[in-house]
Design a protein around this motif. Sequence first.
Motif, PDB file in Angstrom:
ATOM      1  N   SER A 173       0.832  -1.199   0.000  1.00  0.00           N
ATOM      2  CA  SER A 173       0.000   0.000   0.000  1.00  0.00           C
ATOM      3  C   SER A 173       0.867   1.249   0.000  1.00  0.00           C
ATOM      4  O   SER A 173       2.023   1.212   0.431  1.00  0.00           O
ATOM      5  CB  SER A 173      -0.960  -0.002   1.190  1.00  0.00           C
TER       6      SER A 173
ATOM      7  N   VAL B  81      -8.506  -2.049  -2.330  1.00  0.00           N
ATOM      8  CA  VAL B  81      -9.335  -0.899  -1.977  1.00  0.00           C
ATOM      9  C   VAL B  81      -8.501   0.376  -2.036  1.00  0.00           C
ATOM     10  O   VAL B  81      -7.339   0.395  -1.618  1.00  0.00           O
ATOM     11  CB  VAL B  81      -9.926  -1.071  -0.562  1.00  0.00           C
ATOM     12  N   VAL B  82      -9.103   1.438  -2.549  1.00  0.00           N
ATOM     13  CA  VAL B  82      -8.471   2.755  -2.611  1.00  0.00           C
ATOM     14  C   VAL B  82      -9.413   3.752  -1.954  1.00  0.00           C
ATOM     15  O   VAL B  82     -10.623   3.717  -2.181  1.00  0.00           O
ATOM     16  CB  VAL B  82      -8.189   3.174  -4.075  1.00  0.00           C
ATOM     17  N   SER B  83      -8.840   4.637  -1.131  1.00  0.00           N
ATOM     18  CA  SER B  83      -9.609   5.710  -0.502  1.00  0.00           C
ATOM     19  C   SER B  83      -8.990   7.038  -0.900  1.00  0.00           C
ATOM     20  O   SER B  83      -7.776   7.132  -1.053  1.00  0.00           O
ATOM     21  CB  SER B  83      -9.560   5.591   1.027  1.00  0.00           C
ATOM     22  N   ALA B  84      -9.841   8.065  -1.044  1.00  0.00           N
ATOM     23  CA  ALA B  84      -9.353   9.387  -1.427  1.00  0.00           C
ATOM     24  C   ALA B  84     -10.155  10.472  -0.740  1.00  0.00           C
ATOM     25  O   ALA B  84     -11.360  10.326  -0.525  1.00  0.00           O
ATOM     26  CB  ALA B  84      -9.432   9.562  -2.938  1.00  0.00           C
ATOM     27  N   VAL B  85      -9.472  11.563  -0.419  1.00  0.00           N
ATOM     28  CA  VAL B  85     -10.109  12.777   0.075  1.00  0.00           C
ATOM     29  C   VAL B  85      -9.648  13.905  -0.835  1.00  0.00           C
ATOM     30  O   VAL B  85      -8.443  14.113  -1.025  1.00  0.00           O
ATOM     31  CB  VAL B  85      -9.713  13.078   1.536  1.00  0.00           C
TER      32      VAL B  85
ATOM     33  N   PHE C  99     -15.127  12.488   0.087  1.00  0.00           N
ATOM     34  CA  PHE C  99     -14.445  11.206   0.292  1.00  0.00           C
ATOM     35  C   PHE C  99     -14.904  10.225  -0.773  1.00  0.00           C
ATOM     36  O   PHE C  99     -16.102  10.119  -1.046  1.00  0.00           O
ATOM     37  CB  PHE C  99     -14.775  10.667   1.686  1.00  0.00           C
ATOM     38  N   VAL C 100     -13.955   9.527  -1.370  1.00  0.00           N
ATOM     39  CA  VAL C 100     -14.259   8.532  -2.404  1.00  0.00           C
ATOM     40  C   VAL C 100     -13.555   7.237  -2.005  1.00  0.00           C
ATOM     41  O   VAL C 100     -12.406   7.264  -1.563  1.00  0.00           O
ATOM     42  CB  VAL C 100     -13.733   8.996  -3.787  1.00  0.00           C
ATOM     43  N   TYR C 101     -14.242   6.105  -2.147  1.00  0.00           N
ATOM     44  CA  TYR C 101     -13.555   4.826  -2.000  1.00  0.00           C
ATOM     45  C   TYR C 101     -13.864   3.974  -3.219  1.00  0.00           C
ATOM     46  O   TYR C 101     -14.919   4.084  -3.828  1.00  0.00           O
ATOM     47  CB  TYR C 101     -13.899   4.109  -0.687  1.00  0.00           C
ATOM     48  N   GLU C 102     -12.875   3.168  -3.565  1.00  0.00           N
ATOM     49  CA  GLU C 102     -12.960   2.342  -4.773  1.00  0.00           C
ATOM     50  C   GLU C 102     -12.681   0.903  -4.373  1.00  0.00           C
ATOM     51  O   GLU C 102     -11.772   0.641  -3.601  1.00  0.00           O
ATOM     52  CB  GLU C 102     -11.941   2.833  -5.796  1.00  0.00           C
TER      53      GLU C 102
ATOM     54  N   PHE D  59      -4.645  10.130  -1.639  1.00  0.00           N
ATOM     55  CA  PHE D  59      -5.045   8.750  -1.907  1.00  0.00           C
ATOM     56  C   PHE D  59      -4.305   7.793  -0.978  1.00  0.00           C
ATOM     57  O   PHE D  59      -3.108   7.956  -0.726  1.00  0.00           O
ATOM     58  CB  PHE D  59      -4.704   8.360  -3.356  1.00  0.00           C
ATOM     59  N   TRP D  60      -5.041   6.790  -0.470  1.00  0.00           N
ATOM     60  CA  TRP D  60      -4.440   5.642   0.204  1.00  0.00           C
ATOM     61  C   TRP D  60      -4.787   4.450  -0.684  1.00  0.00           C
ATOM     62  O   TRP D  60      -5.953   4.095  -0.833  1.00  0.00           O
ATOM     63  CB  TRP D  60      -4.979   5.448   1.612  1.00  0.00           C
TER      64      TRP D  60
END
Length: 171
Positions: free
Chosen positions: A58, A79-83, A103-106, A126-127
């Motif tokens: 990650s 999984v990807v998370s974004a702010v 906030f977005v998660y993929e 992004f994480w």
Amino acid sequence: MTKQDLITKLPDEPHEAMINRFGKEGAFIPGDDKNNPWVPFGEAAAIKHLAFDIRQNSVANILWVKGGGRIGTHKHRGVVSAVTLEGSWGYYEYDWVARPGDFVYELPGTAHTLYSDDPNGMKALFWINGAIEFFDDDANYDFTADVFWFIDHYVSYCEANNIPINNDMFM
């Protein structure tokens, strides 16, 4: 209170010695451009790398896509998370637009093409967990970006530009 003061106040547990001997404390990663450069990512984007965790495959970074720019179609294997920090962005395949604070998660297996038509571009934190497979404009596989690709992206740029590598980024 110092770390040692805190440790002596905690119950005596066998793992404390191992934590003290081998544990890594958290890290501070500066956000300024001198100590943490924007590394070009194609013609319309750049990445500010923040953390690399090879055990979990990650990474954490800030993606900057300049106005009118896009990131090629890609498929996530984790999984990807974004702010969203600045500007606005979206995916051609979806009907929403992310703005500051959104906030977005993929989920794994999703494929999409990121764009920003905001004149000032966009920046989002992004994480990213797992690999990302990128495809060209004809939907042919191009390359895979995993934690090792991101490390190479950062280290190669720093070495080529005589910028010290921040070892605190490596978890």
